[in-house]
Motif scaffolding. Structure first.
Motif: not given
Length: 672
Positions: A316-320, A310-312, A300-306, A326-329
């Motif tokens: 998020f995909i890079r970290i995981n 597109k950058e978020k 959730r912290k990664g999804l709520c970054s500032s 596709p699911v992360l997207r």
């Protein structure tokens, strides 16, 4: 003086409130039909709980008393005030079904000609009345959250189900059967209704609007069942084979199978290994609940970054990077994802979890979830109504988590292992791991200790459920011994309860789809966990104590006593048992001694004399043991009084129902 006589006297004195209370007490006793009728009418007319009167009227009617008068009362008080709403719902459903392409019958009878009248009982349910037969039926709650049949027993063909009148089950089918366009083949749900007039009657109570939007249902009336399955290409010109299989979406996953942890060493891993690899499950090995919560918080912290959207998403995909992009997207593009969304995405994006999932299955998979704790510990407390309540931090955390609460469809099952065997395994594990700091309970020094596991065991009533809680309204308990001795019968029955097909994957143990190589040639069905005695980790007094205070559970779940002789006991006998808890005390003393040996004692900044230090350590250890002994005696006295466990609303808890096995599938005698 009888309660009804007091009620009459209070009525004569025009003390209506006192009379009402007396009549309410009176109907709970032994009254004549005339007296019950008198009490029910007074309660209804004077503002009492209408359900008391309603129930009395029904009972009297079914017994053949005052039927004409009761029908007049019931109609005036309960049916006519609600008939407008029933008629309106019926007519709306008729209009919707009149336009629906997959229902051939359109000759809806007039509302007055319907063969069933529904009398509202409460905000959730109705009591049906059958005018032609002159009788009332049983109470029906159309939205009760329980799946009562194995809809998905065979997924080789489209789903066919007869006379489904539960709103909850109809929505369940609609929410979990995938669209034909998604799986590249005909995949409608065929609902067979054996009586057109009865089907129409139920339209007074059902809401068809959310069920017809996706056009997943095909209604077959009476003999039309011979058309199953329909060739949609020939009849409607729709060739579903032209559609590519669509990957599962996060919000297509709407059901969870909650594999609860009754206690430690209760056979949980066995069930995980059997269900692993099932083509209709997103199954993960047992996972610590703390880790699940932390993962959701991190995501959730990664999804709520500032960062920008597109950058978020890219970050998020890079970290995981080891997960499905596709699911992360999809998750990162969701507006206000819930904890349940994140949880599902974690399962759905894990290639280890999805490797055995059938991508073309007719139904969306269920999440198979076993949140795990180091131990499940209960304590006694008294609520404001003076009810005895068992309190557990672990239990409270899991039943309040938005992860489980976020799923609309929840099936709950709990493995149970003979209590004394499970207890011995727990002590064995805790003692072996104490020195490694990987088991038992942690003291303030960080050193692991063996707690009073006997007391913990008899206070643990996880097999009792709060029947008013949605998470336990569709639950079952399954015995480890049955799964080991009669796997075909056990897992066929368990799959039927969980609404899964019984598959080849359930005949062996695996983890993330890979077969486990067991040391024992019997593999996952090794019988050692059933018959292992653990004599060095529990003595007879400890086992008698456990069997005595859990005797109702032994009897309810079909276990014979192996140590307790079944005779009543006095508190003096119980005290003698606790005085002889030499085995558990030895392990408690041994591990707590290490705690105190690790502590240095000082006075005025100077370490005290070694001899004094030894004396202090010994005194602390003896105080610790005394505390355990005092707590045992206190709890024993509470248990001897008869433990009536209540839920949060003060209602008695109930035993979780036991999974029933099909006798024809038994390979061995049922374990006792």
């Amino acid at each position: 003086m009888r309660a009804i006589e007091i009620a009459r006297r209070m009525t004569q004195l025009e003390q209506a409130a006192e009379a009402l209370n007396a009549y309410i007490i009176a109907v709970q006793g032994d009254l004549t039909p005339e007296e019950r009728m008198e009490a029910a009418c007074f309660i209804l007319q004077n503002g009492g709980d209408y359900k008391i009167s309603y129930t009395c009227f029904l009972e009297l009617y079914q017994e053949g008393h005052f039927q004409q008068d009761i029908m007049t009362l019931m109609a005036g008080a309960f049916y006519l005030p609600n008939v407008k709403e029933l008629r309106g719902r019926y007519e709306r459903n008729c209009r919707l079904l009149g336009k629906y392409p997959y229902l051939s019958r359109k000759d809806f009878p007039a509302f007055e000609d319907l063969p069933i009248q529904f009398y509202p009982y409460d905000e959730e349910g109705f009591v049906p009345y059958y005018p032609q037969e002159g009788r009332f039926g049983d109470y029906i709650n159309f939205t009760f959250p329980k799946i009562t049949r194995n809809f998905f027993k065979n997924l080789d063909n489209p789903i066919l189900a007869a006379d489904v009148y539960s709103q909850y089950e109809l929505e369940y089918l609609n929410d979990n059967v995938r669209k034909s366009e998604y799986v590249g083949r005909e995949n409608h749900v065929y609902l067979h209704y054996t009586d057109w007039a009865v089907f129409c009657a139920y339209l007074q109570c059902l809401n068809m609007r959310p069920l017809l939007k996706d056009e997943k249902f095909v209604f077959l009336i009476d003999g039309e069942v011979s058309q199953y399955p329909i060739d949609f290409k020939e009849r409607y010109g729709i060739d579903y084979s032209q559609f590519p299989i669509k990957p599962l979406g996060i919000r297509e996953i709407n059901r969870v199978i909650w594999h609860t942890q009754l206690s430690t060493h209760n056979g949980g891993d066995f069930f995980n290994e059997i269900f692993d690899g099932h083509p209709n499950l997103l199954a993960h090995a047992s996972i610590m609940f703390d880790e699940v919560e932390q993962m959701i918080a991190d995501w959730r912290k990664g999804l709520c970054s500032s960062k920008s959207s597109k950058e978020k998403e890219r970050e998020f995909i890079r970290i995981n990077s080891n997960r499905s992009a596709p699911v992360l997207r999809e998750l990162s593009r969701m507006k206000d994802p819930t904890d349940k969304d994140i949880f599902v995405a974690a399962y759905l994006s894990d290639p280890r979890v999805t490797r055995t999932v059938d991508p073309a299955a007719r139904v969306a998979p269920a999440v198979f979830f076993q949140p795990h704790f180091q131990n499940v510990v209960y304590s006694l407390r008294t609520d404001k109504q003076n009810n005895t309540v068992l309190s557990s931090e672990q239990y409270d955390r899991i039943i309040s988590t938005p992860i489980l609460r976020g799923f609309r469809y929840v099936k709950t099952f709990t493995p149970l292992r003979r209590f004394t065997t499970s207890h011995g395994g727990t002590v064995h594990y805790m003692h072996n791991r104490a020195e490694e700091r990987a088991g038992g309970e942690a003291s303030e020094t960080g050193i692991r200790v063996v707690p009073d596991v006997v007391t913990q065991r008899v206070l643990n009533r996880s097999f009792m459920v709060d029947w008013q809680d949605r998470l336990f309204q569709d639950c079952v308990l399954v015995r480890l011994e049955d799964g080991k001795l009669n796997p075909k019968a056990t897992f066929t029955a368990l799959c039927a309860f969980l609404d899964l097909p019984y598959t080849q994957s359930m005949t062996y143990g695996s983890e993330f789809g890979e077969r486990i190589k067991y040391k024992n040639p019997a593999g996952v069905f090794n019988l050692k966990p059933i018959y292992k005695t653990y004599h060095e980790f529990a003595n007879d007094s400890e086992r008698i104590y456990i069997e005595y205070f859990l005797r109702e559970a032994y009897q309810f779940y079909g276990y014979d006593f192996l140590f307790y002789d079944g005779r009543p006991m006095t508190i003096e006998q119980v005290d003698r048992l606790t005085d002889d808890f030499t085995t558990i005390d030895r392990y408690i003393r041994e591990t707590w001694n290490k705690v105190y040996q690790s502590v240095n004692f000082s006075a005025n900044g100077q370490r005290v004399d070694e001899q004094i230090e030894c004396q202090v350590r010994e005194r602390l250890l003896e105080n610790q043991m005394r505390t355990f002994h005092e707590n045992r005696r206190r709890n024993s006295r509470i248990l001897m009084e008869g433990l009536q466990i209540a839920n949060r609303s003060g209602q008695p808890m109930r035993m979780m129902p036991l999974l029933k096995l099909e006798p024809a599938l038994l390979e061995n005698p049922v374990y006792r």
